[in-house]
Design a protein around this motif. Structure first.
Motif, PDB file in Angstrom:
ATOM      1  N   TRP A   1       0.838  -1.206   0.000  1.00  0.00           N
ATOM      2  CA  TRP A   1       0.000   0.000   0.000  1.00  0.00           C
ATOM      3  C   TRP A   1       0.872   1.255   0.000  1.00  0.00           C
ATOM      4  O   TRP A   1       0.643   2.188  -0.784  1.00  0.00           O
ATOM      5  CB  TRP A   1      -0.958   0.002   1.194  1.00  0.00           C
ATOM      6  CG  TRP A   1      -1.771   1.254   1.233  1.00  0.00           C
ATOM      7  CD1 TRP A   1      -1.530   2.376   1.977  1.00  0.00           C
ATOM      8  CD2 TRP A   1      -2.923   1.544   0.436  1.00  0.00           C
ATOM      9  NE1 TRP A   1      -2.460   3.337   1.703  1.00  0.00           N
ATOM     10  CE2 TRP A   1      -3.333   2.855   0.758  1.00  0.00           C
ATOM     11  CE3 TRP A   1      -3.648   0.815  -0.519  1.00  0.00           C
ATOM     12  CZ2 TRP A   1      -4.447   3.452   0.164  1.00  0.00           C
ATOM     13  CZ3 TRP A   1      -4.752   1.419  -1.114  1.00  0.00           C
ATOM     14  CH2 TRP A   1      -5.141   2.715  -0.770  1.00  0.00           C
TER      15      TRP A   1
ATOM     16  N   GLU B   1      -8.390   9.081  -9.919  1.00  0.00           N
ATOM     17  CA  GLU B   1      -9.854   8.995  -9.753  1.00  0.00           C
ATOM     18  C   GLU B   1     -10.453   7.866 -10.604  1.00  0.00           C
ATOM     19  O   GLU B   1     -11.594   7.488 -10.412  1.00  0.00           O
ATOM     20  CB  GLU B   1     -10.510  10.338 -10.071  1.00  0.00           C
ATOM     21  CG  GLU B   1     -10.226  10.800 -11.492  1.00  0.00           C
ATOM     22  CD  GLU B   1     -10.662  12.246 -11.706  1.00  0.00           C
ATOM     23  OE1 GLU B   1     -10.649  12.686 -12.852  1.00  0.00           O
ATOM     24  OE2 GLU B   1     -11.039  12.904 -10.714  1.00  0.00           O
TER      25      GLU B   1
ATOM     26  N   HIS C   1      -4.204  -0.772   6.191  1.00  0.00           N
ATOM     27  CA  HIS C   1      -4.855   0.336   6.887  1.00  0.00           C
ATOM     28  C   HIS C   1      -4.382   1.636   6.270  1.00  0.00           C
ATOM     29  O   HIS C   1      -3.345   2.176   6.644  1.00  0.00           O
ATOM     30  CB  HIS C   1      -4.522   0.279   8.380  1.00  0.00           C
ATOM     31  CG  HIS C   1      -4.895  -1.047   8.988  1.00  0.00           C
ATOM     32  ND1 HIS C   1      -6.197  -1.380   9.288  1.00  0.00           N
ATOM     33  CD2 HIS C   1      -4.152  -2.141   9.272  1.00  0.00           C
ATOM     34  CE1 HIS C   1      -6.227  -2.634   9.765  1.00  0.00           C
ATOM     35  NE2 HIS C   1      -5.001  -3.112   9.760  1.00  0.00           N
ATOM     36  N   PRO C   2      -5.147   2.135   5.303  1.00  0.00           N
ATOM     37  CA  PRO C   2      -4.690   3.314   4.575  1.00  0.00           C
ATOM     38  C   PRO C   2      -4.792   4.572   5.440  1.00  0.00           C
ATOM     39  O   PRO C   2      -5.820   4.797   6.092  1.00  0.00           O
ATOM     40  CB  PRO C   2      -5.667   3.431   3.402  1.00  0.00           C
ATOM     41  CG  PRO C   2      -6.518   2.204   3.450  1.00  0.00           C
ATOM     42  CD  PRO C   2      -6.445   1.661   4.829  1.00  0.00           C
ATOM     43  N   ALA C   3      -3.732   5.349   5.422  1.00  0.00           N
ATOM     44  CA  ALA C   3      -3.785   6.659   6.078  1.00  0.00           C
ATOM     45  C   ALA C   3      -4.374   7.683   5.107  1.00  0.00           C
ATOM     46  O   ALA C   3      -5.039   8.628   5.514  1.00  0.00           O
ATOM     47  CB  ALA C   3      -2.380   7.075   6.503  1.00  0.00           C
ATOM     48  N   GLU C   4      -4.126   7.455   3.807  1.00  0.00           N
ATOM     49  CA  GLU C   4      -4.568   8.403   2.784  1.00  0.00           C
ATOM     50  C   GLU C   4      -6.074   8.265   2.514  1.00  0.00           C
ATOM     51  O   GLU C   4      -6.639   7.183   2.661  1.00  0.00           O
ATOM     52  CB  GLU C   4      -3.856   8.139   1.446  1.00  0.00           C
ATOM     53  CG  GLU C   4      -2.349   8.219   1.522  1.00  0.00           C
ATOM     54  CD  GLU C   4      -1.728   6.913   2.026  1.00  0.00           C
ATOM     55  OE1 GLU C   4      -2.461   5.998   2.452  1.00  0.00           O
ATOM     56  OE2 GLU C   4      -0.492   6.829   2.000  1.00  0.00           O
ATOM     57  N   VAL C   5      -6.668   9.348   2.074  1.00  0.00           N
ATOM     58  CA  VAL C   5      -8.030   9.278   1.554  1.00  0.00           C
ATOM     59  C   VAL C   5      -7.925   9.079   0.044  1.00  0.00           C
ATOM     60  O   VAL C   5      -7.227   9.822  -0.637  1.00  0.00           O
ATOM     61  CB  VAL C   5      -8.800  10.589   1.845  1.00  0.00           C
ATOM     62  CG1 VAL C   5     -10.183  10.554   1.204  1.00  0.00           C
ATOM     63  CG2 VAL C   5      -8.907  10.794   3.348  1.00  0.00           C
ATOM     64  N   VAL C   6      -8.562   8.049  -0.463  1.00  0.00           N
ATOM     65  CA  VAL C   6      -8.508   7.827  -1.910  1.00  0.00           C
ATOM     66  C   VAL C   6      -9.940   7.833  -2.444  1.00  0.00           C
ATOM     67  O   VAL C   6     -10.878   7.534  -1.712  1.00  0.00           O
ATOM     68  CB  VAL C   6      -7.792   6.492  -2.261  1.00  0.00           C
ATOM     69  CG1 VAL C   6      -6.343   6.529  -1.795  1.00  0.00           C
ATOM     70  CG2 VAL C   6      -8.526   5.317  -1.680  1.00  0.00           C
ATOM     71  N   PRO C   7     -10.102   8.185  -3.711  1.00  0.00           N
ATOM     72  CA  PRO C   7     -11.466   8.407  -4.219  1.00  0.00           C
ATOM     73  C   PRO C   7     -12.363   7.169  -4.184  1.00  0.00           C
ATOM     74  O   PRO C   7     -13.529   7.267  -3.823  1.00  0.00           O
ATOM     75  CB  PRO C   7     -11.255   8.892  -5.656  1.00  0.00           C
ATOM     76  CG  PRO C   7      -9.793   8.905  -5.925  1.00  0.00           C
ATOM     77  CD  PRO C   7      -9.060   8.525  -4.696  1.00  0.00           C
ATOM     78  N   ARG C   8     -11.817   6.015  -4.567  1.00  0.00           N
ATOM     79  CA  ARG C   8     -12.676   4.833  -4.645  1.00  0.00           C
ATOM     80  C   ARG C   8     -11.949   3.663  -4.001  1.00  0.00           C
ATOM     81  O   ARG C   8     -10.979   3.140  -4.558  1.00  0.00           O
ATOM     82  CB  ARG C   8     -13.021   4.520  -6.111  1.00  0.00           C
ATOM     83  CG  ARG C   8     -13.806   5.645  -6.763  1.00  0.00           C
ATOM     84  CD  ARG C   8     -13.861   5.471  -8.279  1.00  0.00           C
ATOM     85  NE  ARG C   8     -14.611   4.278  -8.643  1.00  0.00           N
ATOM     86  CZ  ARG C   8     -14.324   3.511  -9.686  1.00  0.00           C
ATOM     87  NH1 ARG C   8     -13.281   3.776 -10.451  1.00  0.00           N
ATOM     88  NH2 ARG C   8     -15.061   2.458  -9.953  1.00  0.00           N
ATOM     89  N   LEU C   9     -12.434   3.265  -2.856  1.00  0.00           N
ATOM     90  CA  LEU C   9     -11.737   2.244  -2.073  1.00  0.00           C
ATOM     91  C   LEU C   9     -12.745   1.221  -1.562  1.00  0.00           C
ATOM     92  O   LEU C   9     -13.784   1.582  -1.019  1.00  0.00           O
ATOM     93  CB  LEU C   9     -11.045   2.903  -0.878  1.00  0.00           C
ATOM     94  CG  LEU C   9     -10.283   1.965   0.066  1.00  0.00           C
ATOM     95  CD1 LEU C   9      -8.968   1.526  -0.576  1.00  0.00           C
ATOM     96  CD2 LEU C   9      -9.999   2.658   1.399  1.00  0.00           C
TER      97      LEU C   9
END
Lengths: 181, 181
Positions: free
Chosen positions: B79, B88, B100-108
């Motif tokens: 990751w 996007e 455990h993503p720290a980032e905000v991603v558009p489509r997860l």
């Protein structure tokens, strides 16, 4: 920084995907980076198959394939398809019995891969691994020890011994006859 | 003409190479073209591994990888490495327990691939094939029948039955929960 591109071409069933994996793994174990790309398409079903390996001393961000340093061709159909990619920087390696080039190309070596596999190893299919041994030697970046380790770890168990013999046979063939090609 | 790029990332040993081969072969059997590229490098030895699949209705001259439509990530290290490739247009699929993503991603979409594999199939390693079933469904270009045929022909014999169950489980999971993602 160096980068070596290798294209392996022939018929489906000649084990070119496994050959590419073994070359890539041999390069990895020798301390380098590698990518291997296999194409699947109607042509693969129809009898033409290819796999590409890129080896480098630096990370390979894009396994884009530009100009093969080595082009292995194990059947006539693949020759017709890929011969036009040969430049003066390409060493073409063909099966002496299975490929009959009409074109004149700058650097061509014909070796009896399948005949050696059949007569000496009693396994026609091992032609792919003889070619792997030849090519690995010619790259000058893969050690025989690491190549043998790669072929052992990647071959199905029933083929392990023959495949190891085959890469050794190919390696010796390259040393004896074409080391300065 | 359409072209779908899929990147599979995780740890060495999570079977991402085989997952890529099964997706490529499933696409081939469904009537399309495909390439599969696997990277070998020190990072792969250190625990990060990736494989790319490109599927198209037209011949893929260069398997150059531009922007994944699907990015599967099965461990945290992968990751960290691949999250920046998300645009996007990318649907990121991650293992709900392992990443455990720290980032905000558009489509997860987070799914418990490994947990399902362990609890329902009694084979943690089959998480890769559950993911294959999910992704194949989401591409809308691979049929379940052809995917099952691909997984049977490409899996080692001891894993054949479990892997077939796993792709079916993944297919059903996608139909039930995320078909409109």
């Amino acid at each position: 920084m160096w980068r070596v591109e290798i294209r392996l071409a022939g018929a489906g069933g000649q084990g070119l995907g496994l050959a590419a994996v073994v070359l890539a793994e041999g390069a990895l174990l020798s301390g380098f980076e590698a990518t291997m790309t296999q194409a699947y398409g109607p042509e693969a079903r129809g009898g033409a198959s290819s796999a590409d390996v890129v080896i480098s001393d630096s990370p390979i961000a894009h396994p884009r394939f530009e100009q093969p340093a080595f082009l292995l061709v194990l059947n006539q159909k693949a020759w017709s398809r890929f011969a036009r990619q040969i430049s003066e920087n390409t060493l073409a390696l063909i099966d002496a019995q299975l490929v009959h080039p009409a074109e004149v190309v700058p650097r061509l070596i014909a070796l009896p891969f399948e005949q050696i596999a059949r007569d000496e190893l009693r396994e026609k299919i091992a032609a792919n691994m003889i070619a792997v041994g030849v090519i690995a030697h010619l790259t000058r970046h893969i050690s025989l020890e690491m190549l043998e380790r790669a072929v052992e770890s990647r071959s199905p168990e029933r083929a392990r011994r023959t495949n190891r013999e085959a890469v050794r046979r190919g390696w010796a063939l390259a040393s004896a006859t074409i080391a300065n090609a």
